[in-house]
Design a protein around this motif. Structure first.
Motif, PDB file in Angstrom:
ATOM      1  N   THR A   1      -0.371   5.437   4.101  1.00 27.31           N
ATOM      2  CA  THR A   1      -1.219   4.906   5.178  1.00 27.31           C
ATOM      3  C   THR A   1      -0.868   5.461   6.549  1.00 27.31           C
TER       4      THR A   1
ATOM      5  N   LYS B   1       4.024  -4.730  10.360  1.00 31.78           N
ATOM      6  CA  LYS B   1       3.190  -3.632  10.850  1.00 31.78           C
ATOM      7  C   LYS B   1       3.181  -3.606  12.375  1.00 31.78           C
TER       8      LYS B   1
ATOM      9  N   THR C   1       1.327   4.044   8.486  1.00 36.48           N
ATOM     10  CA  THR C   1       1.610   2.867   9.308  1.00 36.48           C
ATOM     11  C   THR C   1       3.077   2.827   9.716  1.00 36.48           C
TER      12      THR C   1
ATOM     13  N   PRO D   1       0.809  -1.229   0.000  1.00 32.59           N
ATOM     14  CA  PRO D   1       0.000   0.000   0.000  1.00 32.59           C
ATOM     15  C   PRO D   1       0.841   1.278   0.000  1.00 32.59           C
ATOM     16  N   GLU D   2       2.111   1.169   0.397  1.00 35.90           N
ATOM     17  CA  GLU D   2       2.920   2.374   0.588  1.00 35.90           C
ATOM     18  C   GLU D   2       3.620   2.780  -0.708  1.00 35.90           C
TER      19      GLU D   2
ATOM     20  N   THR E   1      -3.275   7.869  10.669  1.00 31.48           N
ATOM     21  CA  THR E   1      -3.544   7.267   9.366  1.00 31.48           C
ATOM     22  C   THR E   1      -3.660   8.328   8.279  1.00 31.48           C
ATOM     23  N   GLY E   2      -3.200   7.963   7.087  1.00 32.79           N
ATOM     24  CA  GLY E   2      -3.364   8.816   5.921  1.00 32.79           C
ATOM     25  C   GLY E   2      -2.600  10.113   5.973  1.00 32.79           C
TER      26      GLY E   2
ATOM     27  N   ALA F   1      -0.715   2.257  13.492  1.00 33.36           N
ATOM     28  CA  ALA F   1      -0.921   3.425  12.626  1.00 33.36           C
ATOM     29  C   ALA F   1      -1.503   4.556  13.467  1.00 33.36           C
TER      30      ALA F   1
ATOM     31  N   ARG G   1       3.949   6.043   3.710  1.00 31.34           N
ATOM     32  CA  ARG G   1       2.992   6.959   3.120  1.00 31.34           C
ATOM     33  C   ARG G   1       2.370   6.261   1.919  1.00 31.34           C
TER      34      ARG G   1
END
Length: 698
Positions: free
Chosen positions: A304, A317, A306, A282-283, A323-324, A320, A302
């Motif tokens: 997320t 992980k 996390t 996702p990053e 988040t965002g 987080a 980035r």
């Protein structure tokens, strides 16, 4: 930019003479004349004529309504003892806050002598060092006395000090742009010296680290690690192949760790024994990284937000806490917790064992100020939406209310449609649908496709379709046009519609029966790369077939078009390079009808048959419609100051000569009646001149 084409067929009008100035649109460009004040009742004819000229021009040309966008956004962050020092973003002169990590209160603030902020911060010998922009200065803060000293300037106006680090002996090192240099400062002697360009062709030293023997520079856009011998100054590239743009770098325990592109890199000081660890899917990058006392590496991703822990050659992980969001620093604390500094203006404390966290909003403890504005949109009924760093502020001036919604990044362009606000975000390229009344934010997806900076947006109501233009990151040339199907929530990307150019602007043909969009290019792309084309071009694009129809160079010798608009078959454009040059081109013949010069560049809009340019420095000019005469741009309003982060925009009311914009950093209603010019051409301050130089360097 929002376009207004409120043309009533056959309803031509002549604007009356005021103060010796006569504007008489030709029949081809005739338009209904809106009222000068509040919108008239339905069916009411707008006032016009010499008898009402005094009324039209009475009252203030500019009315302000308080801060347009309030921000607590931060950039550089460091820790000394039990205090964090954070640099506010966009505050002039540069603002630094001291926060007690025990009480979590703002204890002091410091003002540097100039600048808009500072991405770089470090500590040496009980002193705090800050590296700033758009003047690339190094400042020292003495917490014991509260004294602030500018040590020196390490580059041209418009430059940045992106990173600072402290070697074990207390020597401070800085990485800069646009010259991509490393600088050394010795606090014991006060000597400041330039160690030279890290890697030819790399404009940015974006990350820096030092040990007893070497200082390491991480570059952007390609992503090299260059080791300088601290004693001799001799440098060498220790990167087998570039890893992608640098974002963080550390030297700990005989190893060099870095965040480059979508990887974490771990290698020996000579470049050998390299481990390349991909960041989770996702990053897009790891914003910050650190190594704890037991040698464990942590990083934060980035987009997320996390936090990850390294386990062998994988990232696991942890939590987080924000988040965002973007992150500026990760700092291990003596009690075993981790401190995180968040770009939108937050600090968090994370228990690495339990994963539980606590968050403090800097805006709540008093570290905030007026934000330079990113974007603006007007909604029927008198609502004004303002985009700032990590926020959308919805103003209802008639009610005296404002509401602020956190959003992930910088909304480079906005559109208000059907009670929703649509925002194209930098640097993530995320496209958001925002419901200001409910405070809801929905992601419609990401543009991606090697894009980073949205530049403009247009709406095709017949297809309920949004067109979004964008530019690549540093090192890239190919921009994109993205189709956002609003009802279906689907994004389709056409990359490189203007060969080897960013796509800076989109304008729709306003003639009946035409389904053409026009796209404007920038040969510099995302910067830090050699252009392949000599001149910026405009292409005609068939929106239904999604194909390029033709391409033209309006005026040779100009590398970058900032913005375009279309009115009655004439395309108006303003250049960024050469700054302030403008043109008007007949679309059918592709012939340039007129050229001129503005004091700077900005955005063009059309309202009631008049063509306006709002430019950096705080002035609005009238460019058209074209008439007989010398064709010089006419000043409509000046003296608005330096309130914009992006090229200045106008958000027009539907049935008046008023638009919403910014005066300094206040929300402002602007009278832009061409018969009522006001003010004088704005003087661009030294501060803003440095900002513009920085924009033109990239």
């Amino acid at each position: 930019m929002e376009r207004r084409r409120l043309l009533n067929a056959g309803a031509g009008a002549t604007l009356a003479a005021v103060a010796g100035q006569t504007i008489t649109p030709s029949a081809a460009h005739a338009a209904t004349t809106p009222t000068a004040g509040p919108a008239p009742a339905a069916g009411t004819a707008p006032a016009d004529g010499a008898s009402t000229a005094g009324h039209r021009c009475s009252g203030p040309a500019v009315t302000t309504y308080g801060i347009a966008s309030l921000t607590a956004a931060i950039v550089g962050t460091t820790v000394l003892g039990d205090h964090a020092y954070v640099v506010a973003r966009g505050q002039n002169p540069t603002l630094v806050g001291e926060i007690d990590l025990t009480t979590r209160k703002l204890t002091r603030t410091f003002r540097l002598d100039r600048g808009d902020g500072g991405w770089a911060a470090t500590v040496s010998g009980g002193q705090v060092y800050i590296g700033t922009y758009p003047f690339p200065d190094i400042h020292r803060i003495d917490p014991a006395t509260g004294t602030v000293t500018r040590i020196g300037t390490v580059g041209p106006a418009g430059g940045f000090v992106w990173c600072l680090t402290t070697a074990p002996d207390g020597t401070v090192y800085a990485g800069t742009s646009p010259r991509g240099e490393v600088w050394e400062y010795k606090p014991d002697t006060g000597s400041l010296r330039n160690l030279g360009v890290a890697m030819p062709g790399e404009q940015y030293v974006r990350a820096i680290a030092a040990d007893d023997t070497y200082v390491y520079a991480g570059t952007l856009p390609r992503g090299f690690i260059v080791a300088y011998d601290r004693a001799t100054g001799v440098k060498r590239n220790i990167t087998p192949t570039p890893y992608g743009g640098a974002s963080a770098l550390l030297a700990r325990g005989g190893r060099v760790y870095g965040s480059f592109g979508r990887s974490i890199v771990d290698l020996a000081p000579d470049g050998s024994d390299a481990h390349v660890i991909p960041i989770p899917a996702p990053e897009r990058i790891a914003d910050a990284l650190t190594v704890t006392a037991d040698g464990t590496l942590y990083c934060v991703g980035r987009p997320t937000g996390t936090v990850y822990r390294r386990d062998g050659d994988t990232l696991v992980k942890v939590a987080a806490p924000a988040t965002g969001d973007e992150h500026r620093a990760l700092v291990p604390l003596p009690d075993g917790r981790m401190l995180g500094a968040v770009g939108s203006g937050r600090l968090w404390w994370l228990d690495l064992t339990t994963g539980k966290s606590e968050v403090v909003e800097l805006i709540d403890i008093g570290l905030s100020g007026p934000d330079p504005v990113q974007s603006i949109a007007y909604e029927s009924g008198g609502t004004v939406h303002v985009g700032g760093h990590y926020s959308l502020t919805t103003h209802r001036p008639a009610h005296g209310t404002s509401a602020r919604i956190r959003i992930p990044g910088e909304p480079k362009t906005l559109r208000a449609i059907g009670g929703k606000v649509y925002a194209a975000m930098y640097p993530s390229t995320e496209f958001l649908e925002i419901d200001p009344r409910r405070g809801k934010v929905r992601s419609m997806g990401f543009i991606e496709n090697d894009q980073q900076r949205p530049t403009d947006m247009a709406y095709v109501p017949e297809q309920d379709l949004l067109l979004v233009t964008s530019a690549p990151p540093a090192g890239g040339l190919k921009g994109a046009l993205t189709f956002v199907e609003r009802s279906r929530g689907r994004l389709t990307v056409h990359k490189d519609p203007i060969t080897d150019q960013s796509v800076m602007s989109v304008a729709l043909d306003d003639r009946i029966g035409h389904r053409t969009a026009y796209l404007a290019g920038d040969t510099w792309g995302g910067g830090s790369v050699t252009p392949t084309r000599p001149n910026a071009t405009v292409v005609a694009y068939d929106v239904r077939r999604r194909t390029v129809l033709w391409e033209v160079t309006p005026v040779e010798g100009n590398a970058s078009i900032q913005h375009i608009e279309v009115h009655n078959g004439i395309l108006y454009g303003v250049y960024k390079r050469q700054s302030g040059n403008w043109f008007a081109m007949d679309i059918e013949s592709r012939t340039v009808l007129r050229t001129g010069k503005l004091p700077s560049y900005g955005e063009i809009s059309v309202h009631f048959g008049q063509v306006y340019a709002s430019v950096f420095g705080g002035s609005v000019y009238r460019l058209g419609p074209l008439e007989a005469g010398d064709g010089e741009a006419e000043l409509v309003l000046g003296g608005l100051g330096d309130g914009w982060y992006n090229p200045p925009q106008l958000a027009w009311e539907r049935a008046t000569w008023y638009a919403w914009g910014v005066a300094t950093r206040a929300l402002a209603r602007l009278r832009l009646d061409p018969l009522c010019p006001s003010g004088t051409p704005s003087r661009i301050t030294a501060q803003y001149e440095a900002v513009l130089k920085g924009l033109l360097a990239n």
